[in-house]
Design a protein around this motif. Sequence first.
Motif, mmCIF file in Angstrom:
data_model
loop_
_atom_site.group_PDB
_atom_site.id
_atom_site.type_symbol
_atom_site.label_atom_id
_atom_site.label_comp_id
_atom_site.label_asym_id
_atom_site.label_seq_id
_atom_site.Cartn_x
_atom_site.Cartn_y
_atom_site.Cartn_z
ATOM 1 N N PHE A 241 0.853 -1.204 0.000
ATOM 2 C CA PHE A 241 0.000 0.000 0.000
ATOM 3 C C PHE A 241 0.890 1.255 0.000
ATOM 4 O O PHE A 241 0.621 2.221 -0.729
ATOM 5 C CB PHE A 241 -0.902 -0.032 1.243
ATOM 6 N N ALA A 242 1.956 1.231 0.798
ATOM 7 C CA ALA A 242 2.882 2.382 0.838
ATOM 8 C C ALA A 242 3.521 2.578 -0.538
ATOM 9 O O ALA A 242 3.629 3.710 -1.035
ATOM 10 C CB ALA A 242 3.962 2.170 1.909
ATOM 11 N N SER A 243 3.913 1.472 -1.181
ATOM 12 C CA SER A 243 4.560 1.589 -2.499
ATOM 13 C C SER A 243 3.600 2.185 -3.522
ATOM 14 O O SER A 243 3.978 3.082 -4.281
ATOM 15 C CB SER A 243 5.007 0.208 -3.005
ATOM 16 N N SER A 244 2.346 1.705 -3.513
ATOM 17 C CA SER A 244 1.435 2.230 -4.521
ATOM 18 C C SER A 244 1.055 3.675 -4.199
ATOM 19 O O SER A 244 0.753 4.464 -5.091
ATOM 20 C CB SER A 244 0.230 1.304 -4.716
ATOM 21 N N THR A 245 1.096 4.044 -2.909
ATOM 22 C CA THR A 245 0.826 5.448 -2.559
ATOM 23 C C THR A 245 1.993 6.342 -3.008
ATOM 24 O O THR A 245 1.795 7.516 -3.344
ATOM 25 C CB THR A 245 0.536 5.577 -1.046
ATOM 26 N N LEU A 246 3.194 5.776 -3.047
ATOM 27 C CA LEU A 246 4.325 6.549 -3.586
ATOM 28 C C LEU A 246 4.096 6.848 -5.074
ATOM 29 O O LEU A 246 4.491 7.906 -5.566
ATOM 30 C CB LEU A 246 5.643 5.789 -3.382
ATOM 31 N N ASP A 247 3.435 5.928 -5.780
ATOM 32 C CA ASP A 247 3.098 6.202 -7.190
ATOM 33 C C ASP A 247 2.113 7.370 -7.283
ATOM 34 O O ASP A 247 2.212 8.217 -8.171
ATOM 35 C CB ASP A 247 2.456 4.969 -7.846
ATOM 36 N N VAL A 248 1.125 7.390 -6.353
ATOM 37 C CA VAL A 248 0.156 8.500 -6.357
ATOM 38 C C VAL A 248 0.891 9.808 -6.048
ATOM 39 O O VAL A 248 0.617 10.853 -6.649
ATOM 40 C CB VAL A 248 -0.978 8.265 -5.323
ATOM 41 N N MET A 249 1.837 9.735 -5.109
ATOM 42 C CA MET A 249 2.630 10.924 -4.757
ATOM 43 C C MET A 249 3.358 11.459 -6.001
ATOM 44 O O MET A 249 3.381 12.671 -6.256
ATOM 45 C CB MET A 249 3.619 10.559 -3.642
ATOM 46 N N ALA A 250 3.922 10.549 -6.805
ATOM 47 C CA ALA A 250 4.633 10.981 -8.020
ATOM 48 C C ALA A 250 3.643 11.630 -8.993
ATOM 49 O O ALA A 250 3.943 12.655 -9.615
ATOM 50 C CB ALA A 250 5.338 9.793 -8.669
ATOM 51 N N GLY A 251 2.441 11.049 -9.099
ATOM 52 C CA GLY A 251 1.409 11.640 -9.956
ATOM 53 C C GLY A 251 1.009 13.016 -9.454
ATOM 54 O O GLY A 251 0.705 13.917 -10.243
ATOM 55 N N PHE A 252 1.039 13.190 -8.139
ATOM 56 C CA PHE A 252 0.682 14.472 -7.513
ATOM 57 C C PHE A 252 1.738 15.541 -7.826
ATOM 58 O O PHE A 252 1.417 16.605 -8.348
ATOM 59 C CB PHE A 252 0.545 14.261 -6.000
ATOM 60 N N TYR A 253 3.004 15.241 -7.569
ATOM 61 C CA TYR A 253 3.991 16.325 -7.761
ATOM 62 C C TYR A 253 4.306 16.566 -9.241
ATOM 63 O O TYR A 253 4.852 17.592 -9.592
ATOM 64 C CB TYR A 253 5.245 16.141 -6.889
#
Length: 236
Positions: A99-111
């Motif tokens: 879950f943390a790894s896939s949230t890091l993908d969302v973070m990349a999409g965010f920035y």
Amino acid sequence: MPLPNLKLVSHHLCPYVQRARIVLAEKHIPHDLEYIDLSRKPDWFTELSPLGKVPLLISDGRALFESAPIAEYLDEVTPGSLHPEDAFERARNRAWIEFASSTLDVMAGFYNARDEDTFRSRTGELRRRLRILDGSIQAAPYFDGDRFGLVDAAFGPLFRYFDVIETFADLGFFEGTPAVTRWRRALAQRPSVRDAVTADYPQRLLRFFAERQSVLSRLLADAADGTNRAGGGLTG
Ligand SMILES: N[C@@H](CCC(=O)N[C@@H](CS)C(=O)NCC(=O)O)C(=O)O
């Protein structure tokens, strides 16, 4: 048993590298560290890293890629365990690491979001995930209670992004997430988590955000100009 000769191939901003660094620190494992420039990957690295990504761990000359197996390997070759003993809990911890790894993908999409719609949707998805996480934390101060674990090593680097973002933008990520807020604070104070990056990490990350040509880059520029009322406290 003597420990293998270890070298961690790293990058200053990589959250996955930080996971390995946290385990190395928690287990007091001697190792070498080599930073590489991901925009100019050395040939030796490309030959050893099947996906061309850091972290890469070289153990007695043998290469290991992917942060989760690297973290588990480092944990297993040293006394004690940073995983729960109970099989279900261990599997549950691994699920939340994912879950943390896939949230890091969302973070990349965010920035990296170039338009307002994408930015809003990624911001909303990050908030949604933090709320889901908040509802799933059953212990304190760490995910499993008193014992710091691999799952904590996976979330510390994710939370660190928010520490830097909050210096120039208030996007309300942690509204209504008291358990995550407590957990995040406990992780930020843990020496292994704190020291998993170099002292200039905030400045490096701010520079990285500024170069994205994204909505977040514009927010950062506005805050630096003092024109963003929600900003302030920009130090980089
Ligand atoms: N799933 C990988 C992700 C690692 C990763 O995305 N590393 C990034 C830096 S944070 C990278 O090396 N990117 C270089 C590239 O993709 O060319 C892991 O858990 O180790």
